[in-house]
Every structure is written in C-alpha cells, then in structure tokens.
Write an enzyme that holds these catalytic residues in place. Structure first.
Site, PDB file in Angstrom:
ATOM      1  CG  ASP A   1      -2.177   0.900   1.082  1.00 41.08           C
ATOM      2  OD1 ASP A   1      -1.658   1.781   1.001  1.00 41.08           O
ATOM      3  OD2 ASP A   1      -3.378  -0.197   1.374  1.00 41.08           O
TER       4      ASP A   1
ATOM      5  CG  ASP B   1      -7.708   0.822   1.721  1.00 35.95           C
ATOM      6  OD1 ASP B   1      -7.798  -0.012   0.918  1.00 35.95           O
ATOM      7  OD2 ASP B   1      -7.286   2.155   1.830  1.00 35.95           O
ATOM      8  CB  ALA B   2      -7.962  -5.175   2.669  1.00 34.97           C
ATOM      9  CE  LYS B   3      -4.844   0.849  -1.469  1.00 32.15           C
ATOM     10  NZ  LYS B   3      -5.394   1.318  -0.582  1.00 32.15           N
ATOM     11  NE  ARG B   4      -5.983  -9.386   2.479  1.00 29.46           N
ATOM     12  CZ  ARG B   4      -5.453  -8.303   3.612  1.00 29.46           C
ATOM     13  NH1 ARG B   4      -4.377  -7.119   3.460  1.00 29.46           N
ATOM     14  NH2 ARG B   4      -6.074  -8.972   4.251  1.00 29.46           N
TER      15      ARG B   4
END
Lengths: 275, 275
Positions: free
Chosen positions: A100, B95-98
């Site tokens: 991120d 909001d984990a940006k996997r």
C-alpha cells in the site's frame, strides 16, 4: 544488526536443498485430507505440513488467503502454525502479497516483520504502488534479519499486461523494478518473486539478489523452465515453491514427506547437474 | 441477483453526500485519542468512528493494516467494527489491497465478499497480477451486491513508475486497466481507486464506472484537484475518502461528527457547484 535474510536463506538451501513447501489449505485439499473446511481443519492441515516438511524443505510458505477465509479464527490458526514452524527451526514465508502507501506499509511491516503473533521470516509484497513506498518493510526486515519478496514476475498469464509494460527507462516494468531492487539499501533483505512459466521471456536477474520461484508442478512449468530462468544466479539464492503437487500426496505424513524429499532431490539436481 | 454495488453506493451518496470516512487506528492517532496501542484500543477507536460518522458519511473505509498489526486479536476488533457498521446501516469498505493469482483470489473473495466474519460491502484490490485474475472477486461481489475497487492510480508519488508505464496498446497502464474494467461482465461491481494528487496528469474516466478517491487532506490534494479529475463522471459515482484530516479532530465524538459534516458539505459543493 541481525544476519541478513539472504544469508539465512542460503544456509537453509545449503543444508536442505531449494524446496519451499507451500501450505495451502484450500477447500479442495482440506476435503482430500478428510479435514473440515473450518479453522480447526486449517490448524490440523498446517500442523501436518510442519511435521512432514520441516526437515526436508528449506522453507514453508503459508498462503495467507486460505487462513483469512475464516477471519480471526483462521488467523489464530495461522499464528499457531507460525509458532510450530519456528519451533521446528524451518524458515517460514507469509505469502500475503501486501502492499500500500508508505504509512500503511509501516503497519503491515509491524504485523509480519516485527516480533508479534504473525512474525514471519519473510513476507511477499506487491509493487503496484511503487518500490519507494516499500521502505517500511525494508527497515523492519533489516533490523531483525527478516526478508521481503517483491512480486516482480508472477506465475499466471494474466500478469503480463502489467509486468511487461514499458517503463520510462525503455525497459519492461519487471526489468525496471528489478533494477530498483539492486539499491544497496535493500541488499540482503529485499528479494524478488520470479514466477516460472512455459516458454517465458528471458529476464536478466541480478546476481546479488535472492528469489522465490513459484509456477512449477500444478501451475505447469518444468524443472527445465526453472533451470533456464535462473541459469545466471547462485543456486543458494533461489527457493523453489511447490504447493498443490506436494499437498495432493497427503494426508499421510510419510507420503507427504516422501513427495517432498523426492522434489527436493530433483530440484537440487536441476541446479547442480552431475559432473 | 442482489442490487449492484454501484447503485447502492449512488443511493448512499444521494442521501449523505460523497464523504467516505477513513477508519485508520494508527499508533499516532490511538495516542492522540488517549487509547492504548492494542486490540482494545482498536475496538474503542473504530466504535467511536461508527458513532461519529455513520449518519454523515456515505461509507466508512477501514484500513485493514492497522488491525492486522495485532494479529488475530486485531482481526477480532475488525470483525466487531464491521458488525457495528452493518447495524448502523452505513456502507463499509475493507481497504485491504488484496490481490494474487486467481485460485488464491477465490479465497480472499470468500473472506471479504461472502457472508462470514469479515464480510464487507466492498474490498480494495491491486491489479499487479492482472485484471483477468480478479474474476473470483467479481463473481462473489455480483452475487451479493458487494463491490470491488481496483487500485488504478494511487495517491502516492512512488506509484507513477508502475502506473504510468506504457502497455502494449500504447496507452499508459492505468488507461489500459481502466479500459479492461469496462468489460460488461464487471459492470456495477468492479470500480476503481483513483488517487487525487496535486497537478496530476489528466486521466479519462469511463462514465459508466464508479470510483473511490483518496489523496485529499493530509495527503495534500485539494477539492479543486478533485473536481478537475472527476469532471466527466456523475457526482453519485465518486466516494471521496478523508482519513487523517477527520480523525485528528478526535477523540470527542461531536468534534469528529462536526468535522465530517463540514467535509461532506464542502465535497457536495465541489461536485455540485451553486448555479
């Protein structure tokens, strides 16, 4: 300063060969092993992986997604697995593909690369938000001798749109990002995931780097593809991951261990051909 | 088939304006709010965010990294927060940006986009491994009216190396990926994260899409930058995130709510200038 991860990884490969055994408790494999598709099943599955693979593999790689499926209960099972792997003295990679902006990466680094319930020897990260923003991972890793594997080339065909795009330097994105990884500040703690695929475009790998190579076995690449891709780097700098092709020989621990021993021997042969 | 996420999001924006309030329990903010830097602190922090923001913001966005710092105990706090947000009737974005290969994405989709302890209205994902591999997220989201925000342009300067690389089409990677998102199969459930930055390169946004826009406030972009970037899309298709600049007005709930109300009103003005 702790010994760098690259050195710890090379020592493990020298002792046990390049095999990294995947711990992927998917619904399909849990069922094949006669385990429930719940957090208890995860714990039993991963415990058996430690038992079967710790002596034979240089590292274990936990696919965090399969633990995350069960929320906090699944993460508790992951914590239990990490403790068992630590006790067994085998390196463990949290394959979580985190990444991120910098301030958020500091929190992910706290989670995975500093002492705590999820502390792992290494973590996989993705660079879509840039290499510069990965600095908090590097800081945490360097302090404790832990490592970070940045996904540069993935093992799936869908990744090519992004990874073979052309950066402002005129090189492909993967070549550009690999060059950024050579920054001396990253040495010994920032490595690369380089997926192995059939008939892959060649890629110039830095001889000072270290690598995690998925794609063999169930994903379709062969040991010949592997050897071609890594011909220019030291054998002790490459961990080769096998997940499904090992795990499908379970649940019997001795069958699992035998499959891993066989794979480790094949892979050692691939990197060190008989003279 | 459930109502598409895009429609649910537009309804929430019509009712409350475009504000998405970030829930970022960083060590610094926990300390500012007089809370302990532990899982109990997280629970208290995020509970107060629901209380202060649920009536004023169209959505809450939990930064998963700050919960993950405490392993399973932190994820338990996140589960508690998700339950509270659901009860309060506000949309919540994890909001984990996997993002990984397809078979692993299926497990992340199970975790975040199907009923279970981490079920969220929407999830952020990263496309470094390709858009095609995101299909399991789309399947899970479409079934349940949940949504996925693919990070196309991030709000940090380090992301430009990757995001402005040139794809094989001749367009920038971000333009190419945005075009891939327009596939009819993705409509209504696959949106984009478009970070707002000072003096950003223009970007052509599909008018049928929906967007999450970070970068304002503490990250340095202004409402003018925001308005310029989204001038060609309907106002009800853009959620604007504010995290630190709201949260620094805590811990008093009425100060937090006042800051959010003020921000929501400013943002509504930015998208609907007085005639």
């Amino acid at each position: 300063m702790a010994e760098a991860f690259k050195k710890r990884m090379a020592d493990a490969i020298s002792a046990k060969g390049p095999l990294c055994a995947g711990v992927d408790p998917s619904p399909k494999l849990l069922s094949l092993w006669g385990l429930a598709d719940d957090a208890k099943g995860l714990a039993a599955f991963s415990s058996r992986c430690v038992e079967a693979f710790a002596d034979v593999a240089a590292a274990l790689k936990a696919n965090v997604a399969f633990f995350e499926r069960f929320g906090s209960a699944g993460i508790t099972a992951l914590e239990y697995f990490l403790g068992e792997a630590r006790d067994a003295g085998v390196l463990v990679i949290a394959d979580a593909k985190r990444g991120d902006i910098s301030s958020t990466n500091a929190a992910y680094a706290d989670a995975w690369l500093r002492d705590g319930p999820l502390a792992s020897d290494a973590l996989t990260v993705v660079p879509y938000l840039g290499i510069g923003g990965l600095a908090p991972f590097v800081d945490a890793a360097a302090e404790s001798g832990r490592g970070v594997f940045v996904v540069i080339r993935s093992s799936n065909p869908e990744g090519r749109t992004v990874q073979s795009a052309i950066a402002s330097s005129g090189d492909t994105l993967e070549a550009e990002l690999l060059r950024e990884l050579e920054d001396p500040r990253y040495r010994g703690c920032l490595g690369a995931v380089i997926g192995v695929t059939k008939d892959a475009e060649p890629i110039e790998l830095p001889s000072s780097g270290f690598f995690l190579a998925p794609g063999l076995g169930a994903q379709g690449a062969s040991t010949e593809d592997l050897t071609a891709l890594f011909s220019n780097v030291p054998a002790t700098s490459v961990l080769v991951n096998l997940s499904r092709s090992l795990l499908e020989s379970g649940p019997d621990p001795s069958s699992l261990r035998e499959a891993a021993r066989h794979a480790a021997s094949d892979l050692s042969g691939a990197f060190c051909p008989p003279s």
